[in-house]
Design a protein around this motif. Structure first.
Motif, short mmCIF file in Angstrom:
data_model
loop_
_atom_site.label_atom_id
_atom_site.label_comp_id
_atom_site.label_asym_id
_atom_site.label_seq_id
_atom_site.Cartn_x
_atom_site.Cartn_y
_atom_site.Cartn_z
N TRP A 80 9.16 6.22 -51.60
CA TRP A 80 8.59 7.08 -50.56
C TRP A 80 8.89 8.56 -50.79
N GLU A 84 5.91 11.25 -51.12
CA GLU A 84 5.75 12.28 -50.08
C GLU A 84 5.87 13.67 -50.68
N GLY A 88 2.44 14.80 -49.95
CA GLY A 88 2.69 15.03 -48.53
C GLY A 88 1.83 16.11 -47.93
N ASN A 219 13.31 17.70 -51.24
CA ASN A 219 13.17 16.78 -50.10
C ASN A 219 14.54 16.21 -49.76
N PRO A 224 11.70 8.39 -44.52
CA PRO A 224 10.31 8.81 -44.78
C PRO A 224 9.68 9.41 -43.52
N TYR A 226 6.14 10.21 -43.35
CA TYR A 226 4.75 9.77 -43.18
C TYR A 226 4.56 8.27 -43.37
#
Length: 395
Positions: A80, A84, A88, A219, A224, A226
């Motif tokens: 993930w 993302e 993202g 990140n 996660p 989304y």
């Protein structure tokens, strides 16, 4: 003061960081609560109302706008973070068929008080791009293979803007270094069809100028954003974290207030000391000026005296010293003579004292005789007078 100012700046920095984190956590909490009610809210709590407006006004668009993120699912959930990181931004955006639909969508978004939304103009083909010729080896996992896209036009957007067919996902850095880079040092290249390579942490591996390059992921999210399926378990921990950060904000605010108060006191004290120091410096300047003046006068006075005058004064001083010495000797001689006379006078003083005592005794005896004579005269005076008278008669 410098130390307190440093502590104050540090406390302000910590307060700013805590406030920033608090704002982010509160936004996360609001998003989680909204997402629990409607999964589309994970892209923004304003999105459900905007989607409702779009649906009601769908006949006004040439083609109804599509939100990309609502049509993407993650099959390989352990990846993930790199997914993302890569797509993202696209997942947050809308795609529209033309500029007319873009203007209309912006108008409705403004009415819903949503932030500035991302809109990509993409001709709706309703048919997916063919990516077979551009894909990497089947044994490698790509983002295209790791996700499920339910809308053809969203799929095309991801291919056109993110090249999902060439974004490779691997387990670790070691695997990435082995799979992503081919060729000798300085002439490195990536395998056919590979655009970039991601490890599970979201770090990116690419070739730049023939050299291996690793770009660390930015990140830092532990969950996660989304692709979360059930957010209910994250709401309470998020709420507790918000309370902890609020306590930190209060603590930093108190620390700032204490440091500001202490700094004010120290500055006032420093100002007072500066005034005192200024006064002392002024006094010192006066004294130094006086010393300079006196030194100057002394120099002038000494420069006015001739060597003869100096010698004469020195001779005068010697004469005075001799006179003083002679006077001291004379005083000592007189002291000795006085002591010698005192020794001779002492017996005489004792004799005089004895004579004084004898005289006092004789004086007392004479006084007693006078008293007795007075009494005798008083007692025999008339008889003597009669005898005298008788002697005259006889004659």
């Amino acid at each position: 003061i410098d130390s307190i100012q440093g502590e104050l700046q540090n406390a302000k920095k910590l307060l700013s960081q805590s406030k920033h984190e608090l704002k982010a956590r509160e936004q996360e909490y609001e998003d989680l609560v909204a997402t629990q009610k409607d999964r589309s809210a994970r892209f923004g709590k304003w999105l459900p109302s905007l989607l409702e407006v779009i649906e009601k006004n769908s006949n006004k668009f040439h083609r109804k706008p599509v939100h990309c993120g609502l049509h993407v699912e993650l099959k390989e959930t352990t990846y993930w973070k790199p997914v993302e990181s890569c797509i993202g931004g696209i997942m947050q955006s809308f795609i529209v068929n033309d500029s007319h639909d873009m203007v209309l969508l912006k108008k409705f978004a403004k009415e819903c008080k949503s932030p500035a939304i991302k809109i990509n103009i993409l001709r709706f083909l309703d048919k997916r791009h063919a990516t077979n010729s551009r894909t990497v080896e089947e044994r490698l996992l790509t983002i295209e293979r790791a996700i499920k896209v339910s809308d053809d036009n969203v799929f095309n957007c991801l291919v056109d803007m993110a090249s999902i067919e060439g974004q490779v996902l691997v387990e670790s850095t070691d695997v990435a270094m082995r799979e992503a880079f081919l060729g000798p040092r300085g002439k490195k290249h990536m395998p056919k069809g590979m655009r970039q390579c991601y490890n599970k942490d979201g770090d990116v591996f690419v070739v730049k100028g023939g050299s291996e390059t690793k770009v660390a992921s930015n990140n830092r999210s532990p969950e996660p954003r989304y692709f979360a399926q059930d957010v209910s378990s994250r709401i309470e921990p998020c709420k507790m974290k918000i309370n902890d950060i609020k306590h930190q904000v209060q603590h930093h605010s108190r620390a700032i207030k204490e440091r500001e108060t202490l700094l004010t006191e120290k500055k006032a004290k420093a100002q007072k000391l500066k005034k005192e120091a200024k006064f002392l410096v002024a006094q010192m300047s006066q004294f130094e000026a006086s010393i300079v003046e006196l030194t100057q006068r002394q120099t002038e006075f000494e420069s006015d005296e001739t060597e003869v005058e100096i010698n004469e004064k020195q001779n005068d001083i010697k004469d005075i010293e001799i006179q003083i010495s002679e006077a001291k000797a004379k005083v000592e001689e007189l002291k000795q003579a006085y002591m010698h006379v005192e020794e001779k006078i002492q017996p005489l003083k004792q004799a005089v004292e004895e004579q004084k005592n004898k005289f006092a005794q004789l004086n007392e005896e004479a006084e007693s005789a006078r008293n007795r004579l007075s009494t005798w005269e008083k007692d025999f005076g008339p008889l003597i007078h009669n005898v005298a008278k008788y002697e005259n008669l006889v004659k």
